[in-house]
Structures are given as C-alpha cells and as structure tokens.
Design a protein around this motif. Sequence first.
Motif, PDB file in Angstrom:
ATOM      1  N   CYS A  50       0.824  -1.213   0.000  1.00 50.82           N
ATOM      2  CA  CYS A  50       0.000   0.000   0.000  1.00 50.82           C
ATOM      3  C   CYS A  50       0.857   1.262   0.000  1.00 50.82           C
ATOM      4  O   CYS A  50       0.657   2.193   0.785  1.00 50.82           O
ATOM      5  CB  CYS A  50      -0.976  -0.001   1.174  1.00 50.82           C
ATOM      6  SG  CYS A  50      -2.358  -1.149   0.960  1.00 50.82           S
ATOM      7  N   SER A  51       1.830   1.272  -0.901  1.00 44.57           N
ATOM      8  CA  SER A  51       2.687   2.454  -1.022  1.00 44.57           C
ATOM      9  C   SER A  51       2.831   2.826  -2.496  1.00 44.57           C
ATOM     10  O   SER A  51       2.755   1.972  -3.373  1.00 44.57           O
ATOM     11  CB  SER A  51       4.059   2.192  -0.400  1.00 44.57           C
ATOM     12  OG  SER A  51       4.701   1.122  -1.065  1.00 44.57           O
ATOM     13  N   SER A  52       3.053   4.106  -2.734  1.00 41.96           N
ATOM     14  CA  SER A  52       3.184   4.607  -4.098  1.00 41.96           C
ATOM     15  C   SER A  52       4.646   4.849  -4.434  1.00 41.96           C
ATOM     16  O   SER A  52       5.281   5.701  -3.818  1.00 41.96           O
ATOM     17  CB  SER A  52       2.430   5.924  -4.258  1.00 41.96           C
ATOM     18  OG  SER A  52       1.083   5.765  -3.919  1.00 41.96           O
ATOM     19  N   PRO A  53       5.165   4.134  -5.426  1.00 42.97           N
ATOM     20  CA  PRO A  53       6.532   4.430  -5.869  1.00 42.97           C
ATOM     21  C   PRO A  53       6.603   5.853  -6.403  1.00 42.97           C
ATOM     22  O   PRO A  53       5.586   6.420  -6.833  1.00 42.97           O
ATOM     23  CB  PRO A  53       6.769   3.422  -7.005  1.00 42.97           C
ATOM     24  CG  PRO A  53       5.753   2.345  -6.796  1.00 42.97           C
ATOM     25  CD  PRO A  53       4.585   3.012  -6.154  1.00 42.97           C
ATOM     26  N   ARG A  54       7.780   6.461  -6.391  1.00 47.29           N
ATOM     27  CA  ARG A  54       7.943   7.861  -6.811  1.00 47.29           C
ATOM     28  C   ARG A  54       7.384   8.145  -8.201  1.00 47.29           C
ATOM     29  O   ARG A  54       6.773   9.161  -8.433  1.00 47.29           O
ATOM     30  CB  ARG A  54       9.417   8.250  -6.806  1.00 47.29           C
ATOM     31  CG  ARG A  54       9.902   8.593  -5.455  1.00 47.29           C
ATOM     32  CD  ARG A  54      11.273   9.171  -5.525  1.00 47.29           C
ATOM     33  NE  ARG A  54      11.781   9.234  -4.160  1.00 47.29           N
ATOM     34  CZ  ARG A  54      12.934   9.719  -3.841  1.00 47.29           C
ATOM     35  NH1 ARG A  54      13.733  10.153  -4.784  1.00 47.29           N
ATOM     36  NH2 ARG A  54      13.310   9.750  -2.591  1.00 47.29           N
ATOM     37  N   ALA A  55       7.598   7.250  -9.141  1.00 51.63           N
ATOM     38  CA  ALA A  55       7.179   7.485 -10.530  1.00 51.63           C
ATOM     39  C   ALA A  55       5.743   7.026 -10.806  1.00 51.63           C
ATOM     40  O   ALA A  55       5.316   7.030 -11.946  1.00 51.63           O
ATOM     41  CB  ALA A  55       8.140   6.780 -11.474  1.00 51.63           C
ATOM     42  N   ALA A  56       5.007   6.652  -9.775  1.00 55.78           N
ATOM     43  CA  ALA A  56       3.646   6.139  -9.972  1.00 55.78           C
ATOM     44  C   ALA A  56       2.742   7.218 -10.559  1.00 55.78           C
ATOM     45  O   ALA A  56       2.820   8.386 -10.188  1.00 55.78           O
ATOM     46  CB  ALA A  56       3.076   5.636  -8.656  1.00 55.78           C
ATOM     47  N   LYS A  57       1.876   6.806 -11.476  1.00 54.98           N
ATOM     48  CA  LYS A  57       0.911   7.723 -12.092  1.00 54.98           C
ATOM     49  C   LYS A  57      -0.286   7.878 -11.165  1.00 54.98           C
ATOM     50  O   LYS A  57      -0.903   6.909 -10.747  1.00 54.98           O
ATOM     51  CB  LYS A  57       0.476   7.159 -13.446  1.00 54.98           C
ATOM     52  CG  LYS A  57      -0.623   7.916 -14.130  1.00 54.98           C
ATOM     53  CD  LYS A  57      -0.149   9.231 -14.709  1.00 54.98           C
ATOM     54  CE  LYS A  57      -1.301   9.863 -15.498  1.00 54.98           C
ATOM     55  NZ  LYS A  57      -1.244  11.255 -15.599  1.00 54.98           N
ATOM     56  N   VAL A  58      -0.588   9.129 -10.796  1.00 56.51           N
ATOM     57  CA  VAL A  58      -1.706   9.433  -9.897  1.00 56.51           C
ATOM     58  C   VAL A  58      -2.844  10.051 -10.711  1.00 56.51           C
ATOM     59  O   VAL A  58      -2.634  11.001 -11.458  1.00 56.51           O
ATOM     60  CB  VAL A  58      -1.269  10.407  -8.775  1.00 56.51           C
ATOM     61  CG1 VAL A  58      -2.445  10.732  -7.866  1.00 56.51           C
ATOM     62  CG2 VAL A  58      -0.109   9.828  -7.983  1.00 56.51           C
ATOM     63  N   PHE A  59      -4.030   9.484 -10.553  1.00 59.54           N
ATOM     64  CA  PHE A  59      -5.239   9.997 -11.208  1.00 59.54           C
ATOM     65  C   PHE A  59      -6.110  10.606 -10.111  1.00 59.54           C
ATOM     66  O   PHE A  59      -6.260  10.030  -9.047  1.00 59.54           O
ATOM     67  CB  PHE A  59      -5.993   8.864 -11.906  1.00 59.54           C
ATOM     68  CG  PHE A  59      -5.183   8.164 -12.965  1.00 59.54           C
ATOM     69  CD1 PHE A  59      -5.257   8.566 -14.292  1.00 59.54           C
ATOM     70  CD2 PHE A  59      -4.344   7.103 -12.631  1.00 59.54           C
ATOM     71  CE1 PHE A  59      -4.505   7.921 -15.271  1.00 59.54           C
ATOM     72  CE2 PHE A  59      -3.588   6.457 -13.599  1.00 59.54           C
ATOM     73  CZ  PHE A  59      -3.667   6.865 -14.923  1.00 59.54           C
ATOM     74  N   GLN A  60      -6.731  11.750 -10.405  1.00 59.68           N
ATOM     75  CA  GLN A  60      -7.498  12.399  -9.346  1.00 59.68           C
ATOM     76  C   GLN A  60      -8.690  13.201  -9.846  1.00 59.68           C
ATOM     77  O   GLN A  60      -9.162  14.115  -9.180  1.00 59.68           O
ATOM     78  CB  GLN A  60      -6.585  13.266  -8.483  1.00 59.68           C
ATOM     79  CG  GLN A  60      -5.644  14.148  -9.245  1.00 59.68           C
ATOM     80  CD  GLN A  60      -4.481  14.604  -8.390  1.00 59.68           C
ATOM     81  OE1 GLN A  60      -4.366  14.275  -7.209  1.00 59.68           O
ATOM     82  NE2 GLN A  60      -3.608  15.385  -8.973  1.00 59.68           N
ATOM     83  N   THR A  61      -9.244  12.819 -11.008  1.00 62.85           N
ATOM     84  CA  THR A  61     -10.372  13.574 -11.556  1.00 62.85           C
ATOM     85  C   THR A  61     -11.718  13.158 -10.962  1.00 62.85           C
ATOM     86  O   THR A  61     -12.684  13.900 -11.030  1.00 62.85           O
ATOM     87  CB  THR A  61     -10.482  13.413 -13.082  1.00 62.85           C
ATOM     88  OG1 THR A  61     -10.865  12.069 -13.389  1.00 62.85           O
ATOM     89  CG2 THR A  61      -9.186  13.778 -13.777  1.00 62.85           C
ATOM     90  N   GLY A  62     -11.790  11.923 -10.430  1.00 62.01           N
ATOM     91  CA  GLY A  62     -13.065  11.407  -9.940  1.00 62.01           C
ATOM     92  C   GLY A  62     -13.838  10.651 -11.000  1.00 62.01           C
ATOM     93  O   GLY A  62     -14.837  10.003 -10.712  1.00 62.01           O
TER      94      GLY A  62
END
Length: 126
Positions: free
Chosen positions: A82-94
């Motif tokens: 349950c951790s995000s690597p530094r280069a992970a793509k984050v989506f946040q539009t809903g």
Amino acid sequence: MGQRRGSAGVGVVLMMCLSLLLLHSEWAEARSYTVGDASGWTFNVAGWPKGKPFKAGDVLVFNYASSAHNVVAVNKAGYQTCSSPRAAKVFQTGKDQIKLTKGQNFFICNFPGHCQSGMKIAITAA
C-alpha cells in the motif's frame, strides 16, 4: 492501360476497407468496466475483479469523489505494501478512465488508510 489503373485503384480501396474493418473489430472487442459497479471506487473493492474476463485494451472507469480519494497505478510491491513508488501515475479527476495493459495491473488509493481498508485492486489482463 486504363483498365489496369482502375483495377489497382479498386485493390487499394478494398485494402483500405479491410484495414478499417480490422481496426473497428479490435475496438469493438475492448470492454469498459466500472470499478466497484454502482458503488464506484470505494473501500472493500479488492474482490471486485474476481471472475471478470479482462483483456489488454479494456478500460477501467474509476468513479469517486476526488476530494476524498484518488487512483494510483502501482507495481506489485506498491500494491502489497500500500505504497506509491515515486514514478507512480496518480489519477485524481473522480472519473478516471484507465486502459489495461497485458499482464498484471495494480491500482490503489493512496489517501492515508484507504488502501489498507481494501481500496485497491489487482487485475491480470490477457
């Protein structure tokens, strides 16, 4: 000579039509899945993928309140811990739409405690 040109032109048109049909059939095969169904991307969705025949190119639709959650594409280690690597793509539009790649695909919500509460999915696409 004019007849040969006409035959070549018909051949080119036929090849273009065949190409379009093949492209259209590939698009028609891709499916769209709403993660969590009517409940959307929320807690305890880890079991949601079970029994679904995912394929590369299928699209996952993540519906959620963007002020309360996000979607992070992670690797297997990120999913397990349950951790995000530094280069992970984050989506946040809903209303994120993410195309599956062949093989394993992992997604978590990285808001504190959310992934640990089952807000994560692992999908293997054929």
